[in-house]
Design a protein around this motif. Sequence first.
Motif, PDB file in Angstrom:
ATOM      1  N   GLY A 351      37.442  32.143  45.647  1.00 11.48           N
ATOM      2  CA  GLY A 351      37.246  33.390  44.916  1.00 11.48           C
ATOM      3  C   GLY A 351      36.864  34.556  45.798  1.00 11.48           C
ATOM      4  O   GLY A 351      36.995  35.727  45.405  1.00 11.48           O
ATOM      5  N   GLN A 354      39.143  37.888  46.477  1.00 15.74           N
ATOM      6  CA  GLN A 354      39.179  39.073  45.628  1.00 15.74           C
ATOM      7  C   GLN A 354      38.136  40.093  46.078  1.00 15.74           C
ATOM      8  O   GLN A 354      38.388  41.300  46.097  1.00 15.74           O
ATOM      9  N   THR A 360      43.284  38.804  43.383  1.00 12.56           N
ATOM     10  CA  THR A 360      42.884  37.482  42.907  1.00 12.56           C
ATOM     11  C   THR A 360      43.770  36.426  43.549  1.00 12.56           C
ATOM     12  O   THR A 360      44.887  36.724  44.018  1.00 12.56           O
TER      13      THR A 360
END
Length: 810
Positions: A351, A354, A360
């Motif tokens: 993650g 991002q 993303t």
Amino acid sequence: MTTVAEFIERNREQLIERYVAEVGTWEPARGLGPYELTDTFPEYLSTLAAISRQGHRGDPVKTKSRLEGTHISLRMRVGFNQEEVTDEYVLMGRLISGLWEGLPLEQQPAQEDTRLLFEELQDAMGQVIVSFSGYSQEDRQREKRFLHRLNTLASEVMGDGEHFLPLHERLEPLLEVVREAMRAQGIALLLASPDGRTLLPTMYTGQWNMRTETEPIAVDGPGFVARLAASEEPLELPDAAGAGHAVSEGVRLSGLHSLLGVRLWPHGKLLGVLYLGVAEIRPFEPQARRYLETLVEYLSGIIQKALLLQQLQQANERLRRSETLHRLATAAISDAVWEWNLQTDTLAWSGGVQTLFGRTPEQLGGHISGWYDHIHPEDRERVVHGIHETIAGGGQRWRDEYRYLHGDGGYVHVIDHGLIERDASGKAVRMVGAMQDITARKSASEALRASEDRLRLAVRAAELGTWDFNPVTGLLRWDERCKALFGLPLEPEVTYEGFLAAIHPEDRDRAHAAVQLALQPASGGEYDIEFRPVGHKGRAVRWVRAIGRAYFEGGRAVRFIGTAQDISERKHQQQESQKRAEFAEQLIGIVSHDLRNPLNAITLSVAALMRQEELGERQAKGLARISAATERATRLIHDLLDFTRARLGGGIPIERKPLDLHTHCRQVVEEVRLAHPDREVEVVRSGEGRGEWDGDRLAQVITNLVNNALAYSPPGTPVRVETRGVDGTVLLGVHNEGRPIPPELLPHLFEPMTRGRPGGDTASRSIGLGLFIVANIVHAHGGTIDVHSEAATGTTFTVRLPRLASSSGK
């Protein structure tokens, strides 16, 4: 007829259960766990049973007293008052006597047995009263304060459950709290080995910041530490300095005297021992003993929990090492972590991508081509080719720097690196890595370059030359001032080879080695060297000092900048000072050597005149003064000759012969005593004193140190001279009382022309070469000399002499 002991033993669990149930309803017991409620009650029942069998005598009585003291202290710590603790002993009597209440008389214990039980409980209640009346509110608050500090530190000792640290690296703050609470100068902690047979030196604080014991200590041994492990009560040692082998050498020589210790005994099993030391010789108050027991009881629980947690952490660490994915992700610096399946070319992102790049993982797609497409077009071919070349070439690591497309449409600078996992055949099957955004670092580099013009103005005002070297390209830039320092023309550029050629041949290799060292990351990039340029022909020798720093990216030097300064005047001044010092030393040697002959003539003439029988009293006194002055001058000349040998002749020569230092020291001290009949000089010896040394030179050492001790100690105080054999070394110690040597003088005490301190016997003062010569004689034997001087303990010179010469010694 059944005894009280039999009733207790048959109903032990029932008594404990009823005791916990009833005490648990009391106001001060709310919030306490079962173990805290039970406290010492199970052991106390066993002790009451033992007293029922054998009466009021022997070890059970001592154990009972200890358990009562412990119980009272712990109850006070959690807030019980005197009446509530007394009620506990009333409850104990009621629960025990209730076991036979209502039974026929013949089935009840004898009256004498019952009376003994209630006498013991009444004695316990008396101890409660004494404890509360002798333990002030201030003492209780102080105890709670330090226990609260221990409790606060306990979480740090336990760690965070993730990062493993050995227990001994986490105990020091806890022991420092105990040391502060007990107002001690040193704390020692030894923990029991897993088999419980030895005590392992674990942590030392305060004045014992080094280990006082260096080897494990047997639990069944004879010393103070072993006695602590076997004692139910705290133990004291009045004076450790005179305790001999009962304590370690480190404790005896530490300057701490009275010791107080207690064992760590959670749940009836030896965990270790803790003892403290104070500088003065004194007994410890009952409150101090009880206070230490309370602190150590609390500390024991913390350490025991920490040991269990440590075992759990070690197990978790072994588990983590067995997980390949965790190992690879940890090895890569984790910012935006990615995993590339080389079998299917699928790519998974964490993650963090991002946060760093505004996209993303879904937007980047699950295929490696999504990564390719976001690399800057000018960098793409190089980066893609490089990573595939590393994979195909059998490499394990890959690293590159490039520009990557951000979600806002701009490019950011990144460092990307990864680890390659291969199967048993060597085929690459997976790659795990991480990307770091270094845009801010790049901007900072640009800002640094923009400020260089201002820096150049500042260094020009200071008459400094500046240089800038790029180790990657080999490009070297010098400003005008830097070229002028080397006598080089201003027009052509300077190369690194040209820089080396402009240095004096005798300094060239040293300068090159200093540059290469600065370009290694392990050096920190520091560069500081002095050398002579050769560009100024026909002029006096010039000296230049160059100072610089290298900067690194990814473990490689990418820039090396610094300044150069003309230091010729300072160097010439240093050389002139050195020449003057050498001339003075040579002059001292020549003068002292040539003065021996006339002094020898004076000595012989005085001796001849003294033998004449017709000398009057006045003449005899005059000759005696001449003789004394001649002897003093001779000693000064001997000191000057030894000083000259030490400074110019390669050291003081020695001639080793077999010698017993014990006997030799006593003989030399006897000669010193003749000159000081009004002073006490104590000589002690221990161990083996034989070795190979130069007896005459060691006589100089002993005489000088003893005379110094007499000169700088108050009249009427003793001087102690000790020789002690320890393995391959013999120690000589000379101790005197009186004012200490000033701390600022200690580092220079063995330098020539230095005296110990103002004051002392002015008639015995020398020119300040004595300790310098002593140190050189000791060093010629391959030994060492140290001095320790404090107002409380006095001044001690310690000489350590190896028994035999080393292979490289004289």
